[in-house]
Scaffold this motif. Structure first.
Motif, PDB file in Angstrom:
ATOM      1  N   THR A   1       0.843  -1.196   0.000  1.00 22.90           N
ATOM      2  CA  THR A   1       0.000   0.000   0.000  1.00 22.90           C
ATOM      3  C   THR A   1       0.879   1.247   0.000  1.00 22.90           C
TER       4      THR A   1
ATOM      5  N   ARG B   1      -3.926  -2.993   1.279  1.00 26.45           N
ATOM      6  CA  ARG B   1      -5.173  -2.460   1.830  1.00 26.45           C
ATOM      7  C   ARG B   1      -5.684  -1.292   0.991  1.00 26.45           C
TER       8      ARG B   1
ATOM      9  N   THR C   1      -5.662  -9.254  -1.635  1.00 26.16           N
ATOM     10  CA  THR C   1      -5.352  -7.898  -1.172  1.00 26.16           C
ATOM     11  C   THR C   1      -4.221  -7.889  -0.179  1.00 26.16           C
TER      12      THR C   1
ATOM     13  N   ASP D   1      -4.623  -8.893   2.884  1.00 24.95           N
ATOM     14  CA  ASP D   1      -5.201  -8.722   4.213  1.00 24.95           C
ATOM     15  C   ASP D   1      -5.340 -10.061   4.939  1.00 24.95           C
TER      16      ASP D   1
END
Length: 159
Positions: A3, A137, A150, A152
């Motif tokens: 990110t 994220r 992602t 996550d």
């Protein structure tokens, strides 16, 4: 980490493009100063580059088509590293034009080739990281179910 990588790379691209888009003639001058491309190609690149930087930067920031955008961003940054190294190796005294302006340096101005190369190579590495790992994220890719994991979830957790 991805990110942060995509936000930094995307932010730099949007800033660079935004600073050039208001005066595309300066962008053309900057591209021509490298003496790498034939005149018509340099003109086309000079006009297209700010738009491409902004579009790719926005895609990275929002995390849409993240890996494709990161490949394009990484290739752009590598091309900038090559161009700056070319200018340095050929004794050109130019401003890289990375954030607007560009062209021949004025009297008393010194090129900052090493710093420019190190900065852009660092951005190449951010592009490589973003291609290699999930978009992270807050990426639209994850929300839309495109572009893979992602990042996550725990690796290997199939719950």
């Amino acid at each position: 980490m991805t990110t942060v990588a995509r936000l930094v790379l995307g932010g730099v691209l949007v800033a660079a493009g935004a600073l050039k888009i208001g005066n595309p003639a300066d962008s053309v001058v900057a591209v021509k100063a490298y003496q790498l491309l034939p005149e018509p190609v340099a003109v086309a690149v000079g006009y297209a580059l700010p738009i491409l930087e902004i579009v790719v930067g926005v895609l990275l920031i929002v995390g849409l088509l993240t890996r494709v955008a990161a490949v394009i961003a990484g290739l752009l940054m590598f091309a900038f590293v090559f161009g700056i190294a070319w200018a340095w190796a050929n004794g050109l005294r130019i401003d890289c034009g990375c954030f607007g302006g560009g062209g021949q340096l004025g009297v008393g101005q010194e090129p900052t080739y090493l710093l420019d190369i190190l900065r852009d190579f660092g951005l190449v590495l951010l592009g490589v990281w973003t291609v290699r790992f999930p978009p992270g994220r807050f990426a639209l890719d994850g929300a839309l179910g495109i572009g893979g994991d992602t990042g996550d979830d725990d690796e290997g957790d199939d719950r």
